[in-house]
Scaffold this motif. Structure first.
Motif, mmCIF file in Angstrom:
data_model
loop_
_atom_site.group_PDB
_atom_site.id
_atom_site.type_symbol
_atom_site.label_atom_id
_atom_site.label_comp_id
_atom_site.label_asym_id
_atom_site.label_seq_id
_atom_site.Cartn_x
_atom_site.Cartn_y
_atom_site.Cartn_z
ATOM 1 N N GLN A 68 -5.768 -9.507 34.915
ATOM 2 C CA GLN A 68 -7.194 -9.622 34.612
ATOM 3 C C GLN A 68 -7.810 -8.258 34.343
ATOM 4 O O GLN A 68 -8.553 -8.075 33.376
ATOM 5 N N ASP A 70 -6.255 -5.444 33.428
ATOM 6 C CA ASP A 70 -5.706 -4.918 32.180
ATOM 7 C C ASP A 70 -6.364 -5.571 30.962
ATOM 8 O O ASP A 70 -6.654 -4.897 29.959
ATOM 9 N N PHE A 71 -6.590 -6.879 31.045
ATOM 10 C CA PHE A 71 -7.227 -7.609 29.948
ATOM 11 C C PHE A 71 -8.647 -7.076 29.688
ATOM 12 O O PHE A 71 -9.038 -6.821 28.539
ATOM 13 N N LEU A 72 -9.396 -6.886 30.762
ATOM 14 C CA LEU A 72 -10.775 -6.409 30.625
ATOM 15 C C LEU A 72 -10.821 -5.007 30.014
ATOM 16 O O LEU A 72 -11.672 -4.709 29.157
ATOM 17 N N ASP A 74 -8.426 -3.611 28.169
ATOM 18 C CA ASP A 74 -7.915 -3.688 26.796
ATOM 19 C C ASP A 74 -8.998 -4.181 25.835
ATOM 20 O O ASP A 74 -9.127 -3.682 24.715
ATOM 21 N N LYS A 75 -9.801 -5.140 26.283
ATOM 22 C CA LYS A 75 -10.859 -5.697 25.435
ATOM 23 C C LYS A 75 -12.187 -4.952 25.592
ATOM 24 O O LYS A 75 -13.187 -5.324 24.985
ATOM 25 N N LYS A 76 -12.169 -3.915 26.458
ATOM 26 C CA LYS A 76 -13.378 -3.118 26.710
ATOM 27 C C LYS A 76 -14.549 -3.995 27.164
ATOM 28 O O LYS A 76 -15.683 -3.858 26.696
ATOM 29 N N ILE A 77 -14.254 -4.874 28.093
ATOM 30 C CA ILE A 77 -15.284 -5.754 28.660
ATOM 31 C C ILE A 77 -15.773 -5.129 29.967
ATOM 32 O O ILE A 77 -15.125 -5.234 31.011
ATOM 33 N N TYR A 78 -16.903 -4.439 29.890
ATOM 34 C CA TYR A 78 -17.444 -3.768 31.066
ATOM 35 C C TYR A 78 -18.837 -4.311 31.359
ATOM 36 O O TYR A 78 -19.846 -3.750 30.907
ATOM 37 N N GLN A 82 -18.104 -9.209 35.565
ATOM 38 C CA GLN A 82 -16.673 -8.931 35.697
ATOM 39 C C GLN A 82 -16.408 -7.862 36.748
ATOM 40 O O GLN A 82 -15.444 -7.922 37.507
ATOM 41 N N TYR A 108 -10.763 0.577 36.311
ATOM 42 C CA TYR A 108 -11.776 -0.300 35.709
ATOM 43 C C TYR A 108 -13.178 0.069 36.202
ATOM 44 O O TYR A 108 -14.136 0.143 35.415
#
Length: 379
Positions: A68, A70-72, A74-78, A82, A108
């Motif tokens: 989870q 790594d996914f965030l 990688d997708k730059k979901i900040y 989350q 993260y």
């Protein structure tokens, strides 16, 4: 009464059926893991009863939690939701003790907090402190969070972060950095300025500063010993002295300098006086101090203009009896400067020539030839 019982029974049945329907078993979790559905997996990972949370379950949780994060990244979901999810699961015993996950979590969190501050959200600072207090508080994390606080907030007290660095396994890398050295010095000053008990000082330094961090500030402390700030140089001397960090020539030189400046009656004055008397009996030791004093510009001599006549004359007399070379050099430098002999790029090296020749006018503390020369120059 029957209606009430019936209603309760129906409520319990609905609640139980609903709860059961929402509970996932290990097969469900395996399906979610296979499809890399991280968020749903983590939302139901603890549906498994505690007695059934075996190594297999723990491995799944650790793998999906890391996935989870790594996914965030990688997708730059900040975003806030989350971040709060990662913070919530980081407190699970399985993940709290997983050092690899904690590294991922730190990574993260730093990226999220940077994004948060850049958006000027009001809750970023409180989130930073909440995260820090529940984190593994690694030195590199501490340094990173301090930078965010300095850049985006008006926060000033960083010792809660720096203390995780100054005794860490990375102190050798960080403690040489100017801002951390400054923080260490400020921490010592704020806590030890009024303390005189050597044991208390030693305990405090040992508890707060590792060996490498201590050695990183030793030269800076020594650099304060001969400044024009009496409070700071005496503080620096006190700290260095309690740690036995001064060589004999450094200690002798400081004591001599202390008397030549504006000494204050007390323990340090008495120790300095005794040192100069000892130098009077040891030519080699005295010459070591003499060589050091000659490197100072201007030459120390505020004592020659001290407002208290008795102290001024007592100290001058002490130097005449035990350190005549210095009195002679000071007087000779005065004459040479006003004659234009020598090179003085920073200006007059002896600020109290008139005062020295005045107090030695009727005393044999200065060479008579120098007195005559100085008198003729000043006419």
């Amino acid at each position: 009464m029957v209606n009430v019982i019936t209603s309760v029974a129906i409520y319990i049945l609905i609640f139980t059926s609903s709860s059961f329907a929402q509970s996932y078993d290990i097969k469900d979790l395996e399906q979610l893991a296979d499809s890399k559905n991280y968020e749903e997996f983590l939302a139901h990972a603890r549906d498994i009863r505690p007695s059934k949370r075996d190594k297999y379950w723990k491995d799944l949780v650790q793998s999906m939690a890391i996935g989870q994060v790594d996914f965030l990244i990688d997708k730059k979901i900040y975003n806030k939701s989350q971040f709060e999810l990662i913070e919530k699961i980081s407190l699970w015993p399985t993940l709290n003790s997983d050092s690899f996950f904690q590294v991922k979590r730190n990574n993260y969190a730093q990226k999220y907090l940077k994004s948060c501050f850049e958006k000027a959200a009001k809750y970023c600072k409180s989130q930073l402190f909440s995260f820090w207090h529940s984190s593994n508080q690694r030195p590199e994390l501490a340094m990173s969070l301090v930078e965010y606080l300095k850049l985006y907030t008006d926060h000033k007290d960083f010792w809660g972060f720096y203390e995780k660095v100054t005794r860490s396994d990375l102190q050798e890398y960080y403690c040489s950095k100017p801002h951390l050295k400054k923080a260490v010095f400020s921490h010592l000053k704020n806590n030890l300025m009024e303390i005189e008990d050597k044991k208390v000082i030693n305990r405090f330094i040992k508890a707060n500063i590792g060996a490498t961090c201590w050695f990183s500030i030793v030269d800076d402390l020594k650099g304060l010993l001969f400044t024009n700030a009496p409070i700071m140089r005496e503080f620096a001397y006190k700290i260095l002295d309690t740690q036995d960090a001064l060589s004999q020539v450094e200690r002798d030189s400081f004591h001599t300098f202390y008397l030549l400046d504006n000494p204050v009656n007390g323990d340090l004055f008495n120790r300095a006086w005794a040192t100069v008397e000892t130098l009077g009996q040891n030519y080699g030791r005295r010459m070591n101090v003499y060589k050091y004093l000659l490197t100072l510009d201007p030459l120390p001599g505020n004592i020659f203009a001290h407002r208290v006549g008795l102290k001024r004359e007592a100290v001058a007399g002490l130097f005449h009896s035990n350190f005549p070379e210095y009195i002679d050099h000071y007087a000779r430098t005065c004459v040479n400067f006003y004659k234009g002999i020598g090179n003085y790029p920073t200006g007059i090296p002896t600020l109290h020539c008139n005062d020295l020749f005045k107090i030695t006018k009727d005393r044999p503390w200065v060479n008579q030839t120098l007195k005559i020369q100085f008198s003729s120059i000043k006419k």
